[in-house]
Scaffold this motif. Sequence first.
Motif, short mmCIF file in Angstrom:
data_model
loop_
_atom_site.label_atom_id
_atom_site.label_comp_id
_atom_site.label_asym_id
_atom_site.label_seq_id
_atom_site.Cartn_x
_atom_site.Cartn_y
_atom_site.Cartn_z
N LYS A 36 0.81 22.92 1.58
CA LYS A 36 0.75 23.98 2.60
C LYS A 36 2.15 24.50 2.93
O LYS A 36 2.34 25.70 3.13
N LEU A 37 3.12 23.60 2.98
CA LEU A 37 4.49 24.01 3.22
C LEU A 37 4.98 24.89 2.07
O LEU A 37 5.58 25.95 2.31
N ILE A 38 4.70 24.49 0.85
CA ILE A 38 5.10 25.28 -0.32
C ILE A 38 4.40 26.63 -0.30
O ILE A 38 5.01 27.67 -0.58
N GLU A 39 3.12 26.65 0.05
CA GLU A 39 2.37 27.91 0.13
C GLU A 39 2.99 28.85 1.15
O GLU A 39 3.21 30.04 0.88
N LYS A 40 3.30 28.33 2.34
CA LYS A 40 3.91 29.16 3.39
C LYS A 40 5.28 29.67 2.96
O LYS A 40 5.63 30.83 3.19
N ALA A 41 6.07 28.81 2.33
CA ALA A 41 7.40 29.20 1.87
C ALA A 41 7.31 30.27 0.80
O ALA A 41 8.08 31.24 0.80
N LEU A 42 6.38 30.12 -0.11
CA LEU A 42 6.22 31.09 -1.19
C LEU A 42 5.76 32.43 -0.64
O LEU A 42 6.25 33.49 -1.04
N ARG A 43 4.82 32.40 0.31
CA ARG A 43 4.38 33.66 0.93
C ARG A 43 5.54 34.35 1.65
O ARG A 43 5.71 35.57 1.54
N ALA A 44 6.33 33.58 2.37
CA ALA A 44 7.48 34.15 3.09
C ALA A 44 8.47 34.76 2.10
O ALA A 44 9.00 35.85 2.33
N TYR A 45 8.72 34.07 1.00
CA TYR A 45 9.67 34.57 0.01
C TYR A 45 9.14 35.84 -0.66
O TYR A 45 9.90 36.80 -0.86
N LEU A 46 7.85 35.88 -0.98
CA LEU A 46 7.28 37.08 -1.59
C LEU A 46 7.30 38.26 -0.63
O LEU A 46 7.56 39.40 -1.04
N ASP A 47 7.07 38.02 0.65
CA ASP A 47 7.19 39.08 1.66
C ASP A 47 8.63 39.57 1.74
O ASP A 47 8.88 40.77 1.86
N TYR A 48 9.58 38.65 1.66
CA TYR A 48 11.00 39.00 1.67
C TYR A 48 11.34 39.89 0.48
O TYR A 48 12.03 40.90 0.62
N LEU A 49 10.84 39.56 -0.70
CA LEU A 49 11.08 40.37 -1.89
C LEU A 49 10.49 41.77 -1.73
O LEU A 49 11.11 42.77 -2.14
N LYS A 50 9.32 41.86 -1.10
CA LYS A 50 8.70 43.17 -0.87
C LYS A 50 9.57 44.01 0.07
O LYS A 50 9.77 45.20 -0.15
N ARG A 51 10.10 43.37 1.13
CA ARG A 51 10.98 44.10 2.06
C ARG A 51 12.25 44.57 1.35
O ARG A 51 12.73 45.68 1.61
N LEU A 52 12.79 43.74 0.46
CA LEU A 52 13.96 44.16 -0.30
C LEU A 52 13.66 45.37 -1.17
O LEU A 52 14.48 46.28 -1.29
N GLU A 53 12.48 45.38 -1.76
CA GLU A 53 12.07 46.52 -2.60
C GLU A 53 11.95 47.78 -1.77
O GLU A 53 12.36 48.86 -2.20
N TYR A 54 11.36 47.68 -0.56
CA TYR A 54 11.29 48.84 0.33
C TYR A 54 12.69 49.34 0.68
O TYR A 54 12.96 50.53 0.65
N ALA A 55 13.57 48.42 1.02
CA ALA A 55 14.94 48.81 1.38
C ALA A 55 15.62 49.51 0.21
O ALA A 55 16.30 50.53 0.40
#
Length: 81
Positions: free
Chosen positions: A29-48
């Motif tokens: 669950k910790l890995i799942e949450k971390a991976l989701r957070a990282y993928l969201d971060y990558l999406k925000r970088l792409e928007y920027a």
Amino acid sequence: MATFTSSLPDDLLEKVSSEASKLSIPKNKLIEKALRAYLDYLKRLEYAKSYRMASKDPEVLEMAEEDMGEYFKQIEENEAR
């Protein structure tokens, strides 16, 4: 839900185990949450990145300025009511 098997460096797995223990959650669950957070971060970088690229395009800037003019006009009309 699918099963995924992977190898992690020992030091990273120790950190995952330690944090999961502190939070009283399973490691997966910790890995799942971390991976989701990282993928969201990558999406925000792409928007920027897309906004930075758009800011260098004269046609995009012109359209944005035109739309902002219309937006301000609508605000003024609403305030006048």
